[in-house]
Write a protein that holds these residues in place. Structure first.
Motif, short mmCIF file in Angstrom:
data_model
loop_
_atom_site.label_atom_id
_atom_site.label_comp_id
_atom_site.label_asym_id
_atom_site.label_seq_id
_atom_site.Cartn_x
_atom_site.Cartn_y
_atom_site.Cartn_z
N ALA A 28 57.53 -12.46 99.73
CA ALA A 28 56.56 -11.54 100.33
C ALA A 28 55.22 -11.60 99.60
CB ALA A 28 57.11 -10.11 100.31
N LEU A 29 55.28 -11.69 98.27
CA LEU A 29 54.05 -11.79 97.50
C LEU A 29 53.30 -13.08 97.81
CD1 LEU A 29 52.23 -10.67 95.27
CD2 LEU A 29 53.70 -11.80 93.60
N GLN A 30 54.06 -14.18 97.96
CA GLN A 30 53.42 -15.45 98.29
C GLN A 30 52.77 -15.40 99.66
OE1 GLN A 30 53.21 -17.78 96.07
NE2 GLN A 30 52.09 -19.24 97.31
N SER A 31 53.48 -14.79 100.64
CA SER A 31 52.90 -14.67 101.98
C SER A 31 51.66 -13.77 101.96
CB SER A 31 53.94 -14.11 102.95
OG SER A 31 54.34 -12.82 102.55
N CYS A 32 51.73 -12.68 101.17
CA CYS A 32 50.56 -11.80 101.06
C CYS A 32 49.38 -12.54 100.42
CB CYS A 32 50.91 -10.56 100.25
SG CYS A 32 52.00 -9.40 101.11
N ARG A 33 49.68 -13.35 99.40
CA ARG A 33 48.61 -14.12 98.78
C ARG A 33 47.99 -15.11 99.76
NH1 ARG A 33 51.39 -15.71 92.93
NH2 ARG A 33 51.17 -13.65 91.94
N GLU A 34 48.84 -15.78 100.54
CA GLU A 34 48.32 -16.74 101.51
C GLU A 34 47.49 -16.04 102.58
OE1 GLU A 34 47.60 -20.46 103.06
OE2 GLU A 34 48.57 -19.89 101.18
N SER A 218 40.70 -3.90 97.30
CA SER A 218 41.64 -2.88 96.83
C SER A 218 43.08 -3.26 97.16
CB SER A 218 41.29 -1.53 97.46
OG SER A 218 41.42 -1.60 98.87
N ARG A 219 43.26 -3.84 98.35
CA ARG A 219 44.60 -4.28 98.72
C ARG A 219 45.07 -5.41 97.81
NH1 ARG A 219 46.31 -6.64 104.70
NH2 ARG A 219 48.53 -6.96 104.25
N TRP A 220 44.16 -6.32 97.48
CA TRP A 220 44.51 -7.42 96.58
C TRP A 220 44.86 -6.89 95.19
CZ3 TRP A 220 46.46 -11.88 96.11
CH2 TRP A 220 46.23 -12.67 95.00
N ALA A 221 44.12 -5.87 94.73
CA ALA A 221 44.46 -5.26 93.44
C ALA A 221 45.84 -4.62 93.48
CB ALA A 221 43.40 -4.23 93.06
N HIS A 222 46.15 -3.95 94.61
CA HIS A 222 47.48 -3.35 94.76
C HIS A 222 48.56 -4.43 94.78
CE1 HIS A 222 50.61 -0.60 96.01
NE2 HIS A 222 50.86 -1.36 97.08
N VAL A 223 48.28 -5.53 95.49
CA VAL A 223 49.25 -6.63 95.54
C VAL A 223 49.45 -7.23 94.16
CG1 VAL A 223 49.59 -8.97 96.42
CG2 VAL A 223 48.88 -7.17 97.97
N GLN A 224 48.37 -7.38 93.40
CA GLN A 224 48.50 -7.91 92.05
C GLN A 224 49.32 -6.97 91.16
OE1 GLN A 224 44.51 -8.64 90.73
NE2 GLN A 224 44.46 -10.72 91.58
N GLY A 225 49.07 -5.65 91.30
CA GLY A 225 49.87 -4.69 90.53
C GLY A 225 51.34 -4.76 90.90
N THR A 226 51.62 -4.83 92.21
CA THR A 226 53.02 -4.94 92.65
C THR A 226 53.65 -6.23 92.16
OG1 THR A 226 52.39 -3.71 94.64
CG2 THR A 226 54.50 -4.85 94.67
N ALA A 227 52.86 -7.32 92.20
CA ALA A 227 53.38 -8.60 91.71
C ALA A 227 53.68 -8.54 90.22
CB ALA A 227 52.38 -9.71 92.00
N ALA A 228 52.82 -7.85 89.47
CA ALA A 228 53.08 -7.72 88.03
C ALA A 228 54.36 -6.92 87.79
CB ALA A 228 51.89 -7.04 87.35
#
Length: 317
Positions: A28-34, A218-228
């Motif tokens: 899911a993180l990879q798809s969100c990144r893409e 902001s969404r990318w920051a949230h995704v990065q936090g979730t990924a961490a």
């Protein structure tokens, strides 16, 4: 409530579930990144297009301002030239009319002057001259310039009519020029209003795009936090699997021929160990009685007897 619902899952099953959750989170993180990368590329392209459009609108606005200034300058020069031409024409016409008036006044004075009339009858007859006839008409020399004066006045009237016609044509051309200028001003005003409307629309689109960019950031920051967080959880799961693998191999004396980074193989080994232990607990092996050696009769022994009936050990014989 069923009994299986209250029964906790075994650790291997929980580890497998955690592993699946980690893989799903990674996917899911990879798809969100893409998706975020594609969206950022589209936003960058849109921002570039908006920048180019804004540059074009700025150039059009500058050109239009220059056109308006040039039109105003041309209009001012045309009005000034027309005023100068009218003033020069009026001055020339006034000077010419003044000269003509002076000439006419001088001619009128010349025509108004008459020499004193001398009657031929009052003069004494010359000796040898014949007497004048009584029926001879008087001299008409004073009326010989009247047709020329009338012709001159006719020429002046024709010139005046031609000048009036030329002035009317000039006024008509001037009115047409003013009409064209007003039409150009109206067209330029409408074009300027349309350009301002497009510029306002593009500015609104730029603001909306910037808002979208902020939301995506902001969404990318949230995704990065979730990924961490998921990465930390995955590291904890791997550490727990490694500890469980080491404990299982130590207590069950299984050879540790698995790499430390291969979490899947470690988990499979732990699962096999747990399955073996569960099978042993479910079906414990039964002990078979060992065959005992036959007892020898007492008469056949050759060892000496101690007092009291005890035999002497072999080491003391």
């Amino acid at each position: 409530v069923p009994a299986w619902a209250a029964t906790p899952l075994p650790p291997p099953t929980r580890l497998l579930l955690k592993r699946r959750e980690g893989v799903a989170a990674e996917q899911a993180l990879q798809s969100c990144r893409e998706e975020f990368r594609q969206r950022m590329e589209r936003l960058a392209q849109r921002r570039q297009q908006l920048g180019q459009r804004e540059e074009q609108l700025r150039d059009v606005t500058l050109k239009f301002d220059a056109f308006l200034k040039a039109s105003a300058a041309r209009q001012e020069r045309a009005l000034q030239r027309a005023a100068e031409e009218r003033a020069a024409g009026r001055d020339a016409k006034a000077a010419r009319l003044h000269r003509e008036l002076e000439g006419l006044l001088g001619r009128r004075e010349r025509l108004a002057w008459r020499p004193p009339c001398v009657s031929l009858l009052s003069l004494p007859p010359l000796p040898g001259a014949a007497a004048p006839a009584a029926s001879q008409p008087p001299a008409a020399a004073q009326f010989q310039d009247v047709p020329a004066m009338l012709a001159h006045f006719g020429a002046l009237a024709g010139a005046r009519a031609a000048l009036a016609q030329q002035a009317g044509a000039g006024q008509e051309r001037l009115a047409q020029g003013w009409a064209r200028l007003r039409r150009y001003q109206e067209e330029a005003g409408s074009e300027l209003l349309r350009t301002k409307g497009e510029l306002a629309q593009l500015r609104a689109q730029l603001g909306a795009t910037r808002q979208d960019v902020l939301q995506e950031e902001s969404r990318w920051a949230h995704v990065q936090g979730t990924a961490a967080q998921k990465t930390l959880l995955l590291g904890q799961v791997r550490l727990a699997v490694l500890n469980l693998f080491q404990l299982a191999t130590k207590w069950l004396e299984v050879p540790m021929d698995v790499a430390l980074e291969d979490t899947e193989a470690q988990l499979d080994t732990v699962l096999l160990c747990i399955q073996d232990l569960a099978a042993l607990c479910a079906h414990p092996p039964t002990r078979e009685p060992r065959p005992r050696p036959p007892r020898l009769p007492e008469a056949t022994t050759t060892r000496p007897m101690r007092p009291g009936g005890a035999r002497v050990p072999l080491s003391q014989e």
